[in-house]
Design a protein around this motif. Structure first.
Motif, short mmCIF file in Angstrom:
data_model
loop_
_atom_site.label_atom_id
_atom_site.label_comp_id
_atom_site.label_asym_id
_atom_site.label_seq_id
_atom_site.Cartn_x
_atom_site.Cartn_y
_atom_site.Cartn_z
N LYS A 73 0.83 -1.20 0.00
CA LYS A 73 0.00 0.00 0.00
C LYS A 73 0.86 1.25 0.00
CE LYS A 73 -3.94 -2.07 2.31
NZ LYS A 73 -4.81 -2.04 3.47
N THR A 74 1.94 1.26 0.76
CA THR A 74 2.76 2.46 0.82
C THR A 74 3.50 2.70 -0.48
OG1 THR A 74 4.61 1.26 1.81
CG2 THR A 74 3.07 2.33 3.31
N ASN A 75 3.86 1.65 -1.19
CA ASN A 75 4.57 1.81 -2.45
C ASN A 75 3.67 2.30 -3.57
OD1 ASN A 75 6.96 0.96 -1.28
ND2 ASN A 75 6.65 -1.17 -1.87
N LEU A 76 2.39 2.08 -3.46
CA LEU A 76 1.46 2.44 -4.53
C LEU A 76 0.61 3.66 -4.21
CD1 LEU A 76 0.17 -1.15 -5.37
CD2 LEU A 76 1.93 0.15 -6.56
N ILE A 77 0.90 4.33 -3.12
CA ILE A 77 0.06 5.44 -2.66
C ILE A 77 -0.08 6.55 -3.70
CG2 ILE A 77 1.86 6.76 -1.47
CD1 ILE A 77 -1.48 6.19 0.12
N LYS A 78 0.95 6.78 -4.46
CA LYS A 78 0.91 7.86 -5.46
C LYS A 78 -0.05 7.55 -6.60
CE LYS A 78 5.62 9.16 -4.45
NZ LYS A 78 6.98 9.23 -4.89
N ASP A 79 -0.30 6.27 -6.85
CA ASP A 79 -1.14 5.87 -7.96
C ASP A 79 -2.63 5.79 -7.60
OD1 ASP A 79 1.20 5.60 -9.43
OD2 ASP A 79 1.41 3.49 -8.92
N LEU A 80 -2.95 6.01 -6.34
CA LEU A 80 -4.34 5.85 -5.89
C LEU A 80 -5.11 7.16 -5.95
CD1 LEU A 80 -3.68 3.66 -2.73
CD2 LEU A 80 -4.39 2.89 -5.00
N SER A 81 -6.42 7.01 -5.98
CA SER A 81 -7.29 8.19 -5.93
C SER A 81 -7.33 8.72 -4.49
CB SER A 81 -8.70 7.84 -6.38
OG SER A 81 -9.32 7.01 -5.42
N ILE A 82 -7.85 9.90 -4.33
CA ILE A 82 -7.94 10.51 -3.00
C ILE A 82 -8.81 9.65 -2.07
CG2 ILE A 82 -8.84 12.50 -1.74
CD1 ILE A 82 -7.93 14.20 -4.17
#
Length: 96
Positions: free
Chosen positions: A4-13
């Motif tokens: 989850k922390t590695n993909l945080i930038k790719d997620l919606s708000i």
């Protein structure tokens, strides 16, 4: 959780905010277990971190993703620290 922390930038708000709520819930669970085991200091740290994350989840999700990732990494480190010291978590056999 590290995924989850590695993909945080790719997620919606909304997805980021949901992750913050989930991590806060996990910190609260960890705090309860620590309190039951008599580790008041760790329980207080986990509870305070969970409360801060929950209160600021919206801002963390909307603002700088790098700061959000840093907060998630710190929360994950606290949870992993507890799990390292307590590898065999309590299992409730209570019937409600």
């Amino acid at each position: 959780m590290e995924e989850k922390t590695n993909l945080i930038k790719d997620l919606s708000i909304e997805e980021r905010e949901e992750i913050f709520v989930d991590i806060a819930r996990t910190l609260e669970d960890t705090a309860r277990e620590a309190l039951v085991e008599g580790n008041r200091q760790f329980a207080a740290v986990s509870t305070n971190m969970a409360e801060a994350i929950r209160v600021n989840a919206d801002e963390l999700a909307r603002d700088d993703p790098e700061n959000a990732e840093r907060v998630l990494q710190e929360a994950t480190a606290v949870i992993l620290q507890f799990e390292a010291v307590h590898p065999y978590r309590m299992v409730s056999m209570a019937v409600h």
